[in-house]
Design a protein around this motif. Structure first.
Motif, PDB file in Angstrom:
ATOM      1  N   ILE A   1       0.854  -1.206   0.000  1.00 32.00           N
ATOM      2  CA  ILE A   1       0.000   0.000   0.000  1.00 32.00           C
ATOM      3  C   ILE A   1       0.888   1.254   0.000  1.00 32.00           C
ATOM      4  O   ILE A   1       0.651   2.213  -0.747  1.00 32.00           O
ATOM      5  N   ALA A   2       1.926   1.225   0.844  1.00 30.61           N
ATOM      6  CA  ALA A   2       2.841   2.373   0.917  1.00 30.61           C
ATOM      7  C   ALA A   2       3.468   2.631  -0.450  1.00 30.61           C
ATOM      8  O   ALA A   2       3.547   3.781  -0.917  1.00 30.61           O
ATOM      9  N   TYR A   3       3.878   1.556  -1.121  1.00 26.89           N
ATOM     10  CA  TYR A   3       4.516   1.689  -2.440  1.00 26.89           C
ATOM     11  C   TYR A   3       3.540   2.287  -3.463  1.00 26.89           C
ATOM     12  O   TYR A   3       3.881   3.221  -4.194  1.00 26.89           O
TER      13      TYR A   3
ATOM     14  N   TYR B   1      11.079  -2.819  -3.762  1.00 29.77           N
ATOM     15  CA  TYR B   1      10.651  -1.849  -4.788  1.00 29.77           C
ATOM     16  C   TYR B   1      11.834  -0.969  -5.184  1.00 29.77           C
ATOM     17  O   TYR B   1      11.890   0.213  -4.820  1.00 29.77           O
ATOM     18  N   PRO B   2      12.772  -1.524  -5.947  1.00 29.87           N
ATOM     19  CA  PRO B   2      14.015  -0.769  -6.210  1.00 29.87           C
ATOM     20  C   PRO B   2      13.819   0.467  -7.091  1.00 29.87           C
ATOM     21  O   PRO B   2      14.749   1.272  -7.232  1.00 29.87           O
ATOM     22  N   ASP B   3      12.622   0.626  -7.692  1.00 30.91           N
ATOM     23  CA  ASP B   3      12.425   1.813  -8.535  1.00 30.91           C
ATOM     24  C   ASP B   3      12.252   3.086  -7.697  1.00 30.91           C
ATOM     25  O   ASP B   3      12.269   4.189  -8.241  1.00 30.91           O
ATOM     26  N   ILE B   4      12.071   2.938  -6.386  1.00 31.57           N
ATOM     27  CA  ILE B   4      12.080   4.128  -5.524  1.00 31.57           C
ATOM     28  C   ILE B   4      13.414   4.136  -4.768  1.00 31.57           C
ATOM     29  O   ILE B   4      13.690   3.219  -3.991  1.00 31.57           O
ATOM     30  N   ALA B   5      14.224   5.146  -5.043  1.00 31.57           N
ATOM     31  CA  ALA B   5      15.539   5.220  -4.387  1.00 31.57           C
ATOM     32  C   ALA B   5      15.350   5.654  -2.932  1.00 31.57           C
ATOM     33  O   ALA B   5      14.482   6.478  -2.637  1.00 31.57           O
ATOM     34  N   VAL B   6      16.170   5.086  -2.049  1.00 31.19           N
ATOM     35  CA  VAL B   6      16.032   5.412  -0.624  1.00 31.19           C
ATOM     36  C   VAL B   6      17.374   5.848  -0.035  1.00 31.19           C
ATOM     37  O   VAL B   6      18.401   5.188  -0.236  1.00 31.19           O
ATOM     38  N   MET B   7      17.342   6.967   0.668  1.00 29.01           N
ATOM     39  CA  MET B   7      18.543   7.447   1.355  1.00 29.01           C
ATOM     40  C   MET B   7      18.223   7.646   2.834  1.00 29.01           C
ATOM     41  O   MET B   7      17.247   8.322   3.180  1.00 29.01           O
ATOM     42  N   GLY B   8      19.017   7.049   3.707  1.00 24.36           N
ATOM     43  CA  GLY B   8      18.791   7.164   5.147  1.00 24.36           C
ATOM     44  C   GLY B   8      19.592   8.314   5.750  1.00 24.36           C
ATOM     45  O   GLY B   8      20.702   8.619   5.306  1.00 24.36           O
TER      46      GLY B   8
END
Ligand code: F6P
Length: 327
Positions: A87-89, A119-126
């Motif tokens: 759902i979040a994606y 979901y690797p199509d959304i890039a994530v930075m911590g």
């Protein structure tokens, strides 16, 4: 190389002073680079509930000095499930979010890593935001400096009254798995003993040290106990009370006051640097990483590595000092 056009930013887990300066830096760095920014409320919960808002320059005016987080935060159980994550994606995709900046601690990064693998199509930075200072890849996490200063101020006050009454205080400070606040505050306040989750303290030795201190004319004693210490503050206090009869013993739990307050200069600068770097890293095509402070430089670490608690060590010289300086 992937191209980012819309960044979502969220704060998750325990709030930490410095999160607001970081949000401000994320928003303004993204806008400067021609990107759109979406603020996600209450961490991953906002992604699932579709609780998000467009952010502009004025959305982050006058927040540098505010503790807490203007985006609010939560510990979100549904995000741990496949359904919740899906759902979040879908909500993120529907908003056009292609890059996420997640500000938080280990729980936040565990969620971020799972999400970005699925979901690797959304890039994530911590961005390391936790008062616990327990992530690999950043010497300091956002909020740790402010929280430690808050603790020091409180313990200094307790020392005044402890000294006036010749009392022994056991003071519990935050840190479920981490003794970072306890160690720094203990050294800064001259605590007679510091109990940490990272090492086991023999209660017999503690009792002997406290008795010796009393014999050596110490008029007060302070024992700092990190929340995650194996013994626990109440059990230690009771065990000591049985053996040290001539000391009046009190227990103080500092609790959530440690998380609030205006961020220190250090946390405002760190938050600004990390927010700026996180957006630039996403623009450069990076993902599944954390930006952190290492030798006064902002560098990247893999999220997986950042979560590697076993590699995290409290400074050995501080540990060595703590037994020597408070005699
Ligand atoms: O992770 C930061 C922290 O402040 C820990 O030191 C503490 O154990 C925990 O959060 C408390 O969390 P909560 O606010 O959910 O009780």
């Amino acid at each position: 190389m992937r191209k980012i056009s819309k960044i979502g930013v969220l704060t998750s887990g325990g709030d930490a002073p410095g999160m607001n300066p970081c949000i401000r830096a994320v928003v303004r760095t993204a806008l400067y680079n021609g990107l759109e920014v979406v603020g996600i409320r209450q961490g991953y919960k906002g992604l699932i509930d579709n609780d998000m808002m467009e952010m502009k320059h004025r959305s982050v005016s006058n927040i540098l000095n505010l503790g807490g987080t203007i985006l609010k935060t939560a510990r979100c159980l549904p995000f741990k499930t496949d359904e919740g994550m899906e759902i979040a994606y879908q909500n993120a995709k529907a908003r056009g979010i292609d890059g996420l900046v997640v500000i938080g601690g280990d729980g936040t990064f565990t969620g971020a890593l799972r999400f970005s693998r699925k979901y690797p199509d959304i890039a994530v930075m911590g961005v390391p935001g936790t008062i616990d200072n327990d992530l690999c890849g950043s010497t300091y996490t956002l909020g740790f400096d402010t929280a430690t200063n808050t603790v020091i101020e409180a313990i200094d006050k307790i020392r005044d009254t402890a000294d006036a009454h010749d009392r022994l205080f056991f003071i519990e400070v935050m840190g479920r798995d981490s003794g970072a606040i306890a160690l720094r505050a203990g050294i800064s306040c001259g605590a007679e003993a510091i109990l940490l989750p990272e090492r086991t303290t023999a209660i017999d030795d503690l009792i002997k040290n406290l008795k010796d201190g009393h014999m050596n004319k110490k008029s007060s004693s302070i024992v700092i106990v990190a929340e995650g210490d194996k013994n626990g503050v109440w059990d230690v206090a009771k065990a000591v009370q049985k053996e040290v009869k001539n000391y009046d013993i009190k227990v103080t739990i500092l609790g959530h006051l440690q998380r609030g307050g205006a961020p220190s200069s250090f946390d405002r600068i760190l938050g600004s640097r990390l927010g700026f770097a996180a957006v630039n890293a996403l623009i450069a095509g990076e993902s599944q990483k954390m930006v952190g402070l290492q030798a006064n430089q902002i560098l990247m670490t893999d999220l997986e590595q950042a979560l590697n608690h076993h590699e995290f060590k409290l400074e050995p010289d501080l540990l060595q000092m703590m037994d020597i300086l408070s005699i």
